[in-house]
Design a protein around this motif. Structure first.
Motif, PDB file in Angstrom:
ATOM      1  N   ARG A 119       0.756  -1.051   0.380  1.00  0.00           N
ATOM      2  CA  ARG A 119      -0.177   0.002   0.363  1.00  0.00           C
ATOM      3  C   ARG A 119       0.660   0.885  -0.036  1.00  0.00           C
ATOM      4  N   PHE A 120       1.523   1.077   0.783  1.00  0.00           N
ATOM      5  CA  PHE A 120       2.982   2.587   1.256  1.00  0.00           C
ATOM      6  C   PHE A 120       4.337   1.772   0.736  1.00  0.00           C
ATOM      7  N   PRO A 121       4.625   1.812  -0.559  1.00  0.00           N
ATOM      8  CA  PRO A 121       5.590   1.286  -1.529  1.00  0.00           C
ATOM      9  C   PRO A 121       7.332   2.202  -0.493  1.00  0.00           C
ATOM     10  N   ILE A 122       6.672   3.359  -0.358  1.00  0.00           N
ATOM     11  CA  ILE A 122       7.701   4.243   0.551  1.00  0.00           C
ATOM     12  C   ILE A 122       8.180   4.168   2.064  1.00  0.00           C
ATOM     13  N   LEU A 123       7.491   3.217   2.717  1.00  0.00           N
ATOM     14  CA  LEU A 123       7.618   2.719   4.142  1.00  0.00           C
ATOM     15  C   LEU A 123       8.389   1.359   3.815  1.00  0.00           C
ATOM     16  N   SER A 124       8.118   0.594   2.789  1.00  0.00           N
ATOM     17  CA  SER A 124       9.099  -0.179   2.039  1.00  0.00           C
ATOM     18  C   SER A 124      10.948   0.195   1.966  1.00  0.00           C
ATOM     19  N   GLU A 125      10.736   1.486   1.023  1.00  0.00           N
ATOM     20  CA  GLU A 125      12.259   1.830   1.203  1.00  0.00           C
ATOM     21  C   GLU A 125      12.951   2.009   2.325  1.00  0.00           C
ATOM     22  N   ARG A 126      12.103   2.422   3.160  1.00  0.00           N
ATOM     23  CA  ARG A 126      12.758   3.122   4.607  1.00  0.00           C
ATOM     24  C   ARG A 126      12.185   2.278   5.327  1.00  0.00           C
ATOM     25  N   LYS A 127      12.466   0.876   5.741  1.00  0.00           N
ATOM     26  CA  LYS A 127      11.989   0.537   6.714  1.00  0.00           C
ATOM     27  C   LYS A 127      12.703   0.206   7.614  1.00  0.00           C
ATOM     28  N   HIS A 128      14.039   0.304   7.301  1.00  0.00           N
ATOM     29  CA  HIS A 128      15.182   0.628   8.062  1.00  0.00           C
ATOM     30  C   HIS A 128      15.352   1.820   8.466  1.00  0.00           C
ATOM     31  N   GLN A 129      14.376   3.458   8.152  1.00  0.00           N
ATOM     32  CA  GLN A 129      15.214   4.276   8.835  1.00  0.00           C
ATOM     33  C   GLN A 129      14.436   4.366  10.249  1.00  0.00           C
ATOM     34  N   ALA A 130      14.947   4.856  11.286  1.00  0.00           N
ATOM     35  CA  ALA A 130      14.193   6.036  12.451  1.00  0.00           C
ATOM     36  C   ALA A 130      13.274   6.201  11.555  1.00  0.00           C
ATOM     37  N   GLY A 131      12.256   6.144  11.953  1.00  0.00           N
ATOM     38  CA  GLY A 131      10.572   6.893  12.042  1.00  0.00           C
ATOM     39  C   GLY A 131      10.987   8.114  11.792  1.00  0.00           C
ATOM     40  N   GLY A 132      11.631   8.759  13.042  1.00  0.00           N
ATOM     41  CA  GLY A 132      11.697  10.184  13.320  1.00  0.00           C
ATOM     42  C   GLY A 132      12.304  11.094  11.437  1.00  0.00           C
ATOM     43  N   THR A 133      12.899  10.408  10.925  1.00  0.00           N
ATOM     44  CA  THR A 133      13.344  10.668   9.581  1.00  0.00           C
ATOM     45  C   THR A 133      12.041  11.167   8.594  1.00  0.00           C
ATOM     46  N   LEU A 134      10.984  10.117   8.682  1.00  0.00           N
ATOM     47  CA  LEU A 134      10.330  10.155   7.793  1.00  0.00           C
ATOM     48  C   LEU A 134       9.552  11.924   7.457  1.00  0.00           C
ATOM     49  N   SER A 135       9.142  12.586   6.525  1.00  0.00           N
ATOM     50  CA  SER A 135       8.232  13.642   6.718  1.00  0.00           C
ATOM     51  C   SER A 135       7.565  13.256   7.052  1.00  0.00           C
TER      52      SER A 135
END
Ligand code: ATP
Length: 234
Positions: A119-135
């Motif tokens: 549903r949200f490919p961006i969350l897959s791309e960023r799955k190992h990043q800290a949540g706080g780095t997301l927009s």
């Protein structure tokens, strides 16, 4: 699915909810609208068991849940996406999602993670990043996805479009509608009244702790008082 009767919640001597009644039928999107400080967040927190109401009855899936702790309510099939998203900034996207499923004992968690990532490919791309780095928009999608990881039958959304750019707002409303069409019932608190009434089936207007109007979303959108107060008079 959810029925609230004569709900009263106070903060010390401040009565934030003065006896509200509302119904959320299975399969619907019900919107709760009202000005700042009307008591919308208090209503959501009271229903989800985060704060304890002083009086009234909350029935969910046939059970009287007022006074229950929030984790038990989550276990029964209700999840809240809180105002301000409240994702865990230092934990990864994946860990945030796993937190949403912490009470589940079934073996389909991996499958549901895949659903979130498709549903949200961006969350897959960023799955190992800290949540706080997301927009902001990505964090809202993470917050919604984290709530869905509990497999709720009823999803409570508190101001999901707050602080987001118009294109992202449109995406969030599209996602809410899609989640509903896939079978999840939704109770939606929104400042963005116009958009909320477009996707909702039914709406309640809360003013200083009381429900002053309710009706089909169409009726509410046509109501002169609502137009004047919440839709910029148009
Ligand atoms: P907003 O859109 O600004 O979040 P709201 O409709 O969600 O507004 P609530 O946050 O539920 O409104 O607040 C309802 C009333 O309760 C307000 O008068 C507010 O000042 C008061 N209130 C909310 N939280 C607390 C608290 N923790 N302690 C004391 N008073 C509170």
């Amino acid at each position: 699915m959810l029925s609230v009767t004569s709900l009263v919640t106070s903060y010390g001597s401040i009565k934030a909810l003065k006896g509200i009644d509302l119904e959320v039928p299975e399969g619907s999107i019900v919107s709760l609208i009202g000005a700042n400080g009307a008591g919308k967040t208090t209503a959501m927190k009271s229903i989800a068991g985060i704060i304890k109401p002083q009086e009234g009855k909350i029935t969910f899936q046939g059970k009287a849940i007022q006074g229950w702790p929030s984790h038990k309510i989550v276990g029964l099939g209700m999840s809240l996406v809180p105002e301000g998203r409240q994702i865990l900034a230092r934990m990864t996207v994946l860990e945030n999602l796993e937190m949403g499923a912490y009470q589940r004992k079934d073996k389909e968690i991996a499958q549901d993670l895949e659903k979130v990532f498709s549903r949200f490919p961006i969350l897959s791309e960023r799955k190992h990043q800290a949540g706080g780095t997301l927009s902001g928009g990505q964090q809202q999608m993470l917050a919604i996805s984290r709530a869905l990881m509990a497999r709720p039958k009823l999803l409570l959304l508190d101001e999901p479009s707050m602080g987001l750019a118009p294109l992202v707002v449109a995406e969030i409303f599209r996602v809410i509608q899609e989640i509903n069409q896939e079978g999840t019932t939704v109770l939606l608190v929104e400042q963005n009244v116009r958009q909320a009434l477009k996707i909702a089936h039914y709406a309640y207007v809360l003013e200083t702790g009381k429900i002053v109007l309710h009706g089909s979303a169409q009726e509410i959108a046509q109501n002169p008082r609502v137009k004047e107060a919440y839709l910029g008079g148009s």
